[in-house]
Scaffold this motif. Structure first.
Motif, PDB file in Angstrom:
ATOM      1  N   HIS A 100    -131.746  60.490  49.966  1.00 22.56           N
ATOM      2  CA  HIS A 100    -130.820  61.608  50.173  1.00 22.56           C
ATOM      3  C   HIS A 100    -130.531  61.788  51.659  1.00 22.56           C
ATOM      4  O   HIS A 100    -131.223  61.228  52.508  1.00 22.56           O
ATOM      5  CB  HIS A 100    -131.402  62.892  49.569  1.00 22.56           C
ATOM      6  CG  HIS A 100    -131.549  62.804  48.081  1.00 22.56           C
ATOM      7  ND1 HIS A 100    -130.499  62.975  47.223  1.00 22.56           N
ATOM      8  CD2 HIS A 100    -132.622  62.512  47.303  1.00 22.56           C
ATOM      9  CE1 HIS A 100    -130.907  62.816  45.974  1.00 22.56           C
ATOM     10  NE2 HIS A 100    -132.198  62.528  45.995  1.00 22.56           N
ATOM     11  N   LEU A 101    -129.529  62.587  51.960  1.00 25.84           N
ATOM     12  CA  LEU A 101    -129.087  62.778  53.342  1.00 25.84           C
ATOM     13  C   LEU A 101    -130.200  63.260  54.270  1.00 25.84           C
ATOM     14  O   LEU A 101    -130.187  62.945  55.457  1.00 25.84           O
ATOM     15  CB  LEU A 101    -127.918  63.767  53.397  1.00 25.84           C
ATOM     16  CG  LEU A 101    -126.610  63.279  52.776  1.00 25.84           C
ATOM     17  CD1 LEU A 101    -125.609  64.415  52.683  1.00 25.84           C
ATOM     18  CD2 LEU A 101    -126.049  62.113  53.551  1.00 25.84           C
ATOM     19  N   ASP A 102    -131.152  64.007  53.765  1.00 28.54           N
ATOM     20  CA  ASP A 102    -132.234  64.525  54.605  1.00 28.54           C
ATOM     21  C   ASP A 102    -133.454  63.598  54.643  1.00 28.54           C
ATOM     22  O   ASP A 102    -134.493  63.955  55.182  1.00 28.54           O
ATOM     23  CB  ASP A 102    -132.646  65.929  54.146  1.00 28.54           C
ATOM     24  CG  ASP A 102    -133.157  65.953  52.710  1.00 28.54           C
ATOM     25  OD1 ASP A 102    -133.055  64.924  52.005  1.00 28.54           O
ATOM     26  OD2 ASP A 102    -133.657  67.020  52.295  1.00 28.54           O
ATOM     27  N   ASP A 103    -133.317  62.404  54.110  1.00 25.62           N
ATOM     28  CA  ASP A 103    -134.401  61.426  54.034  1.00 25.62           C
ATOM     29  C   ASP A 103    -134.219  60.394  55.141  1.00 25.62           C
ATOM     30  O   ASP A 103    -133.125  59.852  55.320  1.00 25.62           O
ATOM     31  CB  ASP A 103    -134.348  60.765  52.651  1.00 25.62           C
ATOM     32  CG  ASP A 103    -135.526  59.871  52.356  1.00 25.62           C
ATOM     33  OD1 ASP A 103    -136.229  59.458  53.299  1.00 25.62           O
ATOM     34  OD2 ASP A 103    -135.731  59.574  51.163  1.00 25.62           O
TER      35      ASP A 103
ATOM     36  N   PHE B 114    -132.578  57.173  54.147  1.00 19.99           N
ATOM     37  CA  PHE B 114    -131.118  57.169  54.020  1.00 19.99           C
ATOM     38  C   PHE B 114    -130.480  56.622  55.294  1.00 19.99           C
ATOM     39  O   PHE B 114    -129.492  55.899  55.253  1.00 19.99           O
ATOM     40  CB  PHE B 114    -130.602  58.584  53.738  1.00 19.99           C
ATOM     41  CG  PHE B 114    -129.105  58.652  53.578  1.00 19.99           C
ATOM     42  CD1 PHE B 114    -128.530  58.482  52.335  1.00 19.99           C
ATOM     43  CD2 PHE B 114    -128.272  58.878  54.671  1.00 19.99           C
ATOM     44  CE1 PHE B 114    -127.146  58.534  52.178  1.00 19.99           C
ATOM     45  CE2 PHE B 114    -126.894  58.934  54.522  1.00 19.99           C
ATOM     46  CZ  PHE B 114    -126.333  58.761  53.275  1.00 19.99           C
ATOM     47  N   TRP B 115    -131.025  56.987  56.443  1.00 17.69           N
ATOM     48  CA  TRP B 115    -130.463  56.580  57.727  1.00 17.69           C
ATOM     49  C   TRP B 115    -131.101  55.299  58.251  1.00 17.69           C
ATOM     50  O   TRP B 115    -130.437  54.510  58.926  1.00 17.69           O
ATOM     51  CB  TRP B 115    -130.631  57.713  58.750  1.00 17.69           C
ATOM     52  CG  TRP B 115    -129.946  58.952  58.277  1.00 17.69           C
ATOM     53  CD1 TRP B 115    -130.537  60.048  57.707  1.00 17.69           C
ATOM     54  CD2 TRP B 115    -128.540  59.202  58.262  1.00 17.69           C
ATOM     55  NE1 TRP B 115    -129.569  60.973  57.349  1.00 17.69           N
ATOM     56  CE2 TRP B 115    -128.340  60.481  57.688  1.00 17.69           C
ATOM     57  CE3 TRP B 115    -127.431  58.479  58.683  1.00 17.69           C
ATOM     58  CZ2 TRP B 115    -127.074  61.033  57.533  1.00 17.69           C
ATOM     59  CZ3 TRP B 115    -126.179  59.046  58.528  1.00 17.69           C
ATOM     60  CH2 TRP B 115    -126.014  60.304  57.957  1.00 17.69           C
TER      61      TRP B 115
ATOM     62  N   THR C  11    -120.627  55.193  44.804  1.00 16.22           N
ATOM     63  CA  THR C  11    -120.904  55.376  46.230  1.00 16.22           C
ATOM     64  C   THR C  11    -120.837  54.048  46.956  1.00 16.22           C
ATOM     65  O   THR C  11    -120.251  53.936  48.038  1.00 16.22           O
ATOM     66  CB  THR C  11    -122.287  56.041  46.429  1.00 16.22           C
ATOM     67  OG1 THR C  11    -122.265  57.330  45.820  1.00 16.22           O
ATOM     68  CG2 THR C  11    -122.630  56.190  47.901  1.00 16.22           C
TER      69      THR C  11
ATOM     70  N   VAL D 127    -122.414  58.809  52.934  1.00 20.68           N
ATOM     71  CA  VAL D 127    -122.529  60.257  53.132  1.00 20.68           C
ATOM     72  C   VAL D 127    -121.671  61.006  52.110  1.00 20.68           C
ATOM     73  O   VAL D 127    -122.135  61.941  51.460  1.00 20.68           O
ATOM     74  CB  VAL D 127    -122.154  60.652  54.586  1.00 20.68           C
ATOM     75  CG1 VAL D 127    -121.977  62.149  54.723  1.00 20.68           C
ATOM     76  CG2 VAL D 127    -123.213  60.147  55.560  1.00 20.68           C
TER      77      VAL D 127
ATOM     78  N   VAL E 215    -121.385  54.031  56.366  1.00 20.24           N
ATOM     79  CA  VAL E 215    -122.081  55.316  56.517  1.00 20.24           C
ATOM     80  C   VAL E 215    -121.226  56.455  55.969  1.00 20.24           C
ATOM     81  O   VAL E 215    -121.726  57.323  55.242  1.00 20.24           O
ATOM     82  CB  VAL E 215    -122.489  55.557  57.991  1.00 20.24           C
ATOM     83  CG1 VAL E 215    -123.023  56.966  58.185  1.00 20.24           C
ATOM     84  CG2 VAL E 215    -123.532  54.520  58.410  1.00 20.24           C
TER      85      VAL E 215
ATOM     86  N   THR F 160    -123.037  60.459  48.467  1.00 21.74           N
ATOM     87  CA  THR F 160    -124.311  61.165  48.278  1.00 21.74           C
ATOM     88  C   THR F 160    -124.100  62.670  48.276  1.00 21.74           C
ATOM     89  O   THR F 160    -124.648  63.382  47.433  1.00 21.74           O
ATOM     90  CB  THR F 160    -125.313  60.750  49.383  1.00 21.74           C
ATOM     91  OG1 THR F 160    -125.513  59.332  49.311  1.00 21.74           O
ATOM     92  CG2 THR F 160    -126.647  61.456  49.202  1.00 21.74           C
ATOM     93  N   ALA F 161    -123.280  63.173  49.199  1.00 20.79           N
ATOM     94  CA  ALA F 161    -123.020  64.609  49.277  1.00 20.79           C
ATOM     95  C   ALA F 161    -122.335  65.125  48.008  1.00 20.79           C
ATOM     96  O   ALA F 161    -122.589  66.258  47.581  1.00 20.79           O
ATOM     97  CB  ALA F 161    -122.177  64.933  50.502  1.00 20.79           C
TER      98      ALA F 161
END
Length: 151
Positions: free
Chosen positions: A108-111, A114-115, A45, A33, A29, A36-37
């Motif tokens: 992306h991180l806000d998707d 992604f998590w 990555t 992160v 993770v 991706t960031a």
């Protein structure tokens, strides 16, 4: 060639795999992160995530073995012997699931993907790696070496 057998229960194997999963999840993770960031592509990555998974996996074992009073050189050998196959299998399955999951590598991180995809892929990796750890412990390898140092 004779293999020494050790008590290898599903519970012991699951505990060893959960230990491995913790280090792998932290590294994976964190690597995802950071990569991706920073806008890195998928290959760098993924490489970062794998390197960090191994680093955190080994570090967690080192912490426990060193805490049992074992010297650094011996602790490093124990960690490498105990965790390498387990982490490698976990990383292969985890990254394989994510690579095959449509759009997961581009999330992306806000998707939520992604998590969500690592949560599923690490669960699958846990299920595949637990029998590997049970087999290794039953032969006095893997986390059986760690348990010998703790007692």
């Amino acid at each position: 060639m004779r293999h020494e057998t050790h008590t290898s229960t599903w519970s012991t194997a699951a505990q060893a795999t959960l230990h491995c999963l913790t280090g792998c999840a932290i590294g994976e993770v964190l690597g995802m992160v950071v990569g991706t960031a920073l806008g890195w592509g998928n290959p760098p990555t993924t490489i970062l995530a794998i390197v960090l998974a191994f680093a955190f996996g080994y570090s967690l074992t080192l912490r426990g073995v060193l805490g049992a009073g074992v010297g650094l050189r011996t602790a490093l050998r124990v960690a490498l012997a105990a965790d390498t196959l387990s982490i490698a299998v976990m990383e292969l399955i985890d990254n394989g699931v994510i690579a095959l999951w449509p759009d997961a590598m581009d999330a992306h991180l806000d998707d939520s993907l992604f998590w969500g995809s690592p949560a599923v892929s690490l669960t699958v990796a846990f299920l595949v790696t637990t029998p590997v750890n049970r087999w290794m412990i039953g032969r006095g390898k893997g986390h059986a070496l760690v348990h010998l140092r703790h007692h």
